[in-house]
Write an enzyme that holds these catalytic residues in place. Structure first.
Site, PDB file in Angstrom:
ATOM      1  N   MET A   1       0.706  -1.249   0.156  1.00 23.63           N
ATOM      2  CA  MET A   1       0.187   0.690  -0.205  1.00 23.63           C
ATOM      3  C   MET A   1       0.804   1.387  -0.485  1.00 23.63           C
ATOM      4  SD  MET A   1      -3.280  -0.574   2.711  1.00 23.63           S
ATOM      5  CE  MET A   1      -2.097  -1.740   4.097  1.00 23.63           C
TER       6      MET A   1
ATOM      7  N   GLY B   1       2.413   4.449   4.605  1.00 25.79           N
ATOM      8  CA  GLY B   1       3.056   3.401   3.087  1.00 25.79           C
ATOM      9  C   GLY B   1       2.933   1.857   4.112  1.00 25.79           C
ATOM     10  N   SER B   2       2.522   1.504   3.790  1.00 24.52           N
ATOM     11  CA  SER B   2       2.787  -0.074   4.972  1.00 24.52           C
ATOM     12  C   SER B   2       2.435  -1.202   3.636  1.00 24.52           C
ATOM     13  CB  SER B   2       2.092  -0.459   5.295  1.00 24.52           C
ATOM     14  OG  SER B   2       0.785   0.625   5.134  1.00 24.52           O
ATOM     15  N   ARG B   3       1.365  -2.772   4.330  1.00 28.53           N
ATOM     16  CA  ARG B   3       1.861  -3.992   3.410  1.00 28.53           C
ATOM     17  C   ARG B   3       1.412  -4.570   4.147  1.00 28.53           C
ATOM     18  NH1 ARG B   3       7.780  -6.951   2.299  1.00 28.53           N
ATOM     19  NH2 ARG B   3       6.727  -9.405   2.681  1.00 28.53           N
TER      20      ARG B   3
END
Length: 217
Positions: free
Chosen positions: A98, A186-188
């Site tokens: 993301m 921002g991430s996952r």
């Protein structure tokens, strides 16, 4: 389109900073160019916060046997790997990155009972780093569906994401597509699926949380 509850504090701080900056510029009668720079930066900051914490209203269609995408973003990993926290065996990993411009609401990929939950403090490596799945700050959630099949999914913090929020705990009953958490910036999200799971997406695909079907169990 709604503004997500996790953004209330950030929005309040942003508005306060904007008001103070503009008040100082007016009080000291800053040159016109300086005032316009402050106005433009203020508008940019406000719009950035609003778009980041947007939460589109979605009509979720629950489909037993399918794996619903847990987050907006891009598929960056599809591979067989060893899952060493809960299953301790080989699983099929699907990872979604993301970016800061994506919606950061996280949704349950299947319906069922939360059979495992754990929060892990950790590092803040960039979300696409291979070790981010095991070294970064993260949560691990396992949901068991009505057929006894378990799916593990992780929220993983990135270099900018410094706060993971979750809304589930062990023994909760969750519905496919309902919110289970939120990650700021921002991430996952990683999914760990049984070997043999039919995967209906490819690396590089842009996916939509609560809409895209990742695959079928």
């Amino acid at each position: 389109m709604k503004f997500h509850k996790e953004g209330y504090t950030s929005l309040a701080i942003t508005v306060l900073v904007i008001l103070i900056a503009n008040a100082i510029a007016d009080y000291y009668d800053a040159p016109g160019v300086i005032k316009w720079i402050i106005y433009i930066l203020s508008a940019f900051l406000f719009i950035t916060i609003v778009q980041f914490f947007r939460s589109p209203t979605k009509q979720i269609v629950v489909q037993e046997g399918t794996i619903l995408c847990p987050a907006d973003g891009k598929v960056v990993v599809i591979e067989e790997t060893e899952e060493n926290e809960y299953f301790h065996d080989r699983r099929l990993q699907v990872s979604i990155f993301m970016s800061p411009i994506n919606v950061h609401v996280n949704r349950n990929p299947i319906s069922g009972i939360v059979s495992y939950f754990k929060y892990h403090p950790g590092k803040f490596l960039v979300a696409w780093h291979p070790k981010s799945s095991t070294d970064n700050e993260r949560t691990t959630v396992v949901v068991k569906n009505a057929n006894g099949v378990e799916v593990l999914f992780r929220q993983i913090a990135g270099a900018l994401a410094r706060r993971i929020v979750w809304y589930v705990k062990e023994n909760d009953h969750v519905t496919q597509g309902s919110e289970f958490g939120f990650i700021k910036f921002g991430s996952r999200v990683d999914l760990f699926l049984p070997l043999g799971t039919q995967i209906d997406v490819n690396i590089g695909d842009k996916v939509v949380g609560g809409k895209t079907i990742i695959g079928k169990l």
